[in-house]
Design a protein around this motif. Sequence first.
Motif, PDB file in Angstrom:
ATOM      1  N   THR A 130      -3.121 -67.628  10.124  1.00  0.00           N
ATOM      2  CA  THR A 130      -2.825 -68.619  11.160  1.00  0.00           C
ATOM      3  C   THR A 130      -3.572 -68.227  12.430  1.00  0.00           C
ATOM      4  N   LYS A 131      -4.251 -69.210  13.031  1.00  0.00           N
ATOM      5  CA  LYS A 131      -4.943 -68.971  14.296  1.00  0.00           C
ATOM      6  C   LYS A 131      -4.374 -69.897  15.361  1.00  0.00           C
ATOM      7  N   SER A 166      -6.235 -69.327  25.658  1.00  0.00           N
ATOM      8  CA  SER A 166      -7.427 -68.869  26.363  1.00  0.00           C
ATOM      9  C   SER A 166      -7.194 -67.577  27.140  1.00  0.00           C
ATOM     10  N   SER A 167      -5.998 -67.406  27.707  1.00  0.00           N
ATOM     11  CA  SER A 167      -5.723 -66.213  28.508  1.00  0.00           C
ATOM     12  C   SER A 167      -5.638 -64.949  27.656  1.00  0.00           C
ATOM     13  N   LEU A 168      -5.400 -65.103  26.342  1.00  0.00           N
ATOM     14  CA  LEU A 168      -5.319 -63.957  25.443  1.00  0.00           C
ATOM     15  C   LEU A 168      -6.590 -63.744  24.649  1.00  0.00           C
ATOM     16  N   GLY A 169      -7.463 -64.755  24.614  1.00  0.00           N
ATOM     17  CA  GLY A 169      -8.623 -64.677  23.748  1.00  0.00           C
ATOM     18  C   GLY A 169      -8.286 -65.090  22.332  1.00  0.00           C
ATOM     19  N   ASP A 170      -7.241 -65.890  22.188  1.00  0.00           N
ATOM     20  CA  ASP A 170      -6.768 -66.428  20.912  1.00  0.00           C
ATOM     21  C   ASP A 170      -6.030 -65.367  20.077  1.00  0.00           C
ATOM     22  N   LEU A 171      -5.201 -65.863  19.151  1.00  0.00           N
ATOM     23  CA  LEU A 171      -4.408 -65.026  18.254  1.00  0.00           C
ATOM     24  C   LEU A 171      -4.695 -65.414  16.818  1.00  0.00           C
ATOM     25  N   ARG A 172      -4.968 -64.424  15.984  1.00  0.00           N
ATOM     26  CA  ARG A 172      -5.134 -64.671  14.556  1.00  0.00           C
ATOM     27  C   ARG A 172      -4.250 -63.691  13.781  1.00  0.00           C
ATOM     28  N   GLN A 173      -3.419 -64.251  12.928  1.00  0.00           N
ATOM     29  CA  GLN A 173      -2.522 -63.465  12.080  1.00  0.00           C
ATOM     30  C   GLN A 173      -2.948 -63.666  10.622  1.00  0.00           C
ATOM     31  N   THR A 174      -3.312 -62.574   9.945  1.00  0.00           N
ATOM     32  CA  THR A 174      -3.759 -62.647   8.566  1.00  0.00           C
ATOM     33  C   THR A 174      -3.009 -61.622   7.736  1.00  0.00           C
ATOM     34  N   ASN A 175      -2.521 -62.025   6.571  1.00  0.00           N
ATOM     35  CA  ASN A 175      -1.779 -61.078   5.751  1.00  0.00           C
ATOM     36  C   ASN A 175      -1.879 -61.410   4.269  1.00  0.00           C
ATOM     37  N   ILE A 176      -1.578 -60.411   3.472  1.00  0.00           N
ATOM     38  CA  ILE A 176      -1.503 -60.565   2.019  1.00  0.00           C
ATOM     39  C   ILE A 176      -0.350 -59.703   1.533  1.00  0.00           C
ATOM     40  N   GLY A 177       0.427 -60.256   0.619  1.00  0.00           N
ATOM     41  CA  GLY A 177       1.570 -59.512   0.113  1.00  0.00           C
ATOM     42  C   GLY A 177       1.822 -59.831  -1.344  1.00  0.00           C
ATOM     43  N   GLY A 178       2.596 -58.964  -1.958  1.00  0.00           N
ATOM     44  CA  GLY A 178       2.920 -59.185  -3.348  1.00  0.00           C
ATOM     45  C   GLY A 178       4.160 -58.415  -3.761  1.00  0.00           C
ATOM     46  N   SER A 179       4.767 -58.857  -4.846  1.00  0.00           N
ATOM     47  CA  SER A 179       5.927 -58.160  -5.388  1.00  0.00           C
ATOM     48  C   SER A 179       5.906 -58.251  -6.901  1.00  0.00           C
ATOM     49  N   TYR A 180       6.547 -57.262  -7.534  1.00  0.00           N
ATOM     50  CA  TYR A 180       6.697 -57.264  -8.984  1.00  0.00           C
ATOM     51  C   TYR A 180       8.092 -56.764  -9.312  1.00  0.00           C
ATOM     52  N   TRP A 228       0.357 -56.221   3.649  1.00  0.00           N
ATOM     53  CA  TRP A 228      -0.644 -55.819   4.650  1.00  0.00           C
ATOM     54  C   TRP A 228      -0.811 -56.972   5.628  1.00  0.00           C
ATOM     55  N   ASN A 229      -0.929 -56.644   6.917  1.00  0.00           N
ATOM     56  CA  ASN A 229      -1.029 -57.672   7.955  1.00  0.00           C
ATOM     57  C   ASN A 229      -1.933 -57.196   9.084  1.00  0.00           C
ATOM     58  N   GLN A 230      -2.712 -58.134   9.634  1.00  0.00           N
ATOM     59  CA  GLN A 230      -3.518 -57.840  10.826  1.00  0.00           C
ATOM     60  C   GLN A 230      -3.256 -58.892  11.888  1.00  0.00           C
ATOM     61  N   ASN A 231      -2.989 -58.442  13.104  1.00  0.00           N
ATOM     62  CA  ASN A 231      -2.903 -59.320  14.272  1.00  0.00           C
ATOM     63  C   ASN A 231      -4.101 -59.027  15.167  1.00  0.00           C
ATOM     64  N   LYS A 232      -4.928 -60.040  15.400  1.00  0.00           N
ATOM     65  CA  LYS A 232      -6.046 -59.913  16.335  1.00  0.00           C
ATOM     66  C   LYS A 232      -5.739 -60.774  17.546  1.00  0.00           C
ATOM     67  N   VAL A 233      -5.644 -60.131  18.687  1.00  0.00           N
ATOM     68  CA  VAL A 233      -5.387 -60.823  19.948  1.00  0.00           C
ATOM     69  C   VAL A 233      -6.540 -60.480  20.886  1.00  0.00           C
ATOM     70  N   GLY A 234      -7.458 -61.441  21.052  1.00  0.00           N
ATOM     71  CA  GLY A 234      -8.653 -61.145  21.835  1.00  0.00           C
ATOM     72  C   GLY A 234      -9.448 -60.037  21.164  1.00  0.00           C
ATOM     73  N   SER A 235      -9.737 -58.972  21.907  1.00  0.00           N
ATOM     74  CA  SER A 235     -10.495 -57.843  21.373  1.00  0.00           C
ATOM     75  C   SER A 235      -9.598 -56.754  20.801  1.00  0.00           C
ATOM     76  N   THR A 236      -8.270 -56.946  20.856  1.00  0.00           N
ATOM     77  CA  THR A 236      -7.338 -55.945  20.346  1.00  0.00           C
ATOM     78  C   THR A 236      -6.936 -56.264  18.909  1.00  0.00           C
ATOM     79  N   LYS A 273      -7.849 -76.516  27.601  1.00  0.00           N
ATOM     80  CA  LYS A 273      -7.670 -77.791  26.917  1.00  0.00           C
ATOM     81  C   LYS A 273      -7.027 -77.634  25.545  1.00  0.00           C
ATOM     82  N   ASN A 274      -7.448 -76.617  24.778  1.00  0.00           N
ATOM     83  CA  ASN A 274      -6.968 -76.452  23.414  1.00  0.00           C
ATOM     84  C   ASN A 274      -5.875 -75.396  23.279  1.00  0.00           C
ATOM     85  N   ASP A 275      -5.351 -74.898  24.387  1.00  0.00           N
ATOM     86  CA  ASP A 275      -4.282 -73.902  24.315  1.00  0.00           C
ATOM     87  C   ASP A 275      -3.089 -74.449  23.541  1.00  0.00           C
ATOM     88  N   GLY A 276      -2.559 -73.625  22.654  1.00  0.00           N
ATOM     89  CA  GLY A 276      -1.408 -74.027  21.859  1.00  0.00           C
ATOM     90  C   GLY A 276      -1.771 -74.696  20.549  1.00  0.00           C
TER      91      GLY A 276
END
Length: 355
Positions: A226-227, A231-245, A256-264, A202-205
Amino acid sequence: MKKITRVAACAALAMGGTAVYAQSTVTLFGIVDTNVAHLRSSGNGSVNILGTDGNQSSRIGFRGVENLGGGLKAGFWMEAAINPDVGTGGSTNANNQPSGASNSGGLTFGRRATVSLMDDNWGEVRLGRDYVPGFWNLSAFSPFGTNGIGSSSFLFYPVQSAARITNVRASNSVGYHLPKMGGVYGQLMYAFGENSASGPTKNDGRALGIRVGYKSGPVDVAVATTKTEISSLGDLRQTNIGGSYDFGVAQLMLLWNQNKVGSTSTKSALVGARIPLGQGHVRVAYSRVNASGVANDAQHLALGYVYDLSKRTALYGHIARIDNKGNGVNYNLGQAVKTPGGNSDGVEFGIRHTF
């Protein structure tokens, strides 16, 4: 960019016979970026190609703003990807799910298609297909952005192709962008999957994201997430932090970035710099990814130079290499690695013109 100003009579008052006029500006803009590249990967030989998007993404678009009075403005933005090496258009996705993918090869405004209301005091509300908050740091805090063989995206995007549907853009979105608040900036987005059926899909996408940053003088730093529900992937969450000087002699970038897809999970980090040199600048970046449950680790090293012929035209050259760790074969520069633990390297020379 070419600006076309149109003044049109909106209405004539029947009683007074007085015409009311509205003025708006429409801008035609675009980028054409094409290069010659040589790619080689372990166990898969080498290939010479005429590629695109080595420095910036090729595109064509139209945008416009109308002043509605009292500080309120209306705007639109229609932007399509193009492939100048073969003359085709880019792709899009209608529902932020694998079932919504579309690639006709014609002109599709999949890069951005939005209409908005904006005000300097309260910000901008934007509706349509747009960039997700979690994408912007990958572009802003990498010396190569997300283009060419030096791009951080090789290690910073999810390994699973189905999980990449909303790691850059989302369709059917409602977004809010903060007004100018000193150095603070931010974006909030909610995107609909538009499923009519009930049940686990129902909530896919459906996507939800936020980005908050601060930029003042030489400092720029931002965090985003961003999440997307798939359902077939167990959801996707993309989290990051960056900076420049910007030190003047060089602009240092960290990401730095993390992609969580289900249990991976994949965690990526980058350190890089842009260094002014002559009539252009040097780009250098080192990235590393640590994977859990989906792939082996890998590292990416890239070096390049962009030479500005003018404000609109530049020549560029890049060289890069990806090394897969252990028995990994997941990461490459566009030519698949077939030898476990193999590497992928490449070189590209191109020209980029904006209009």
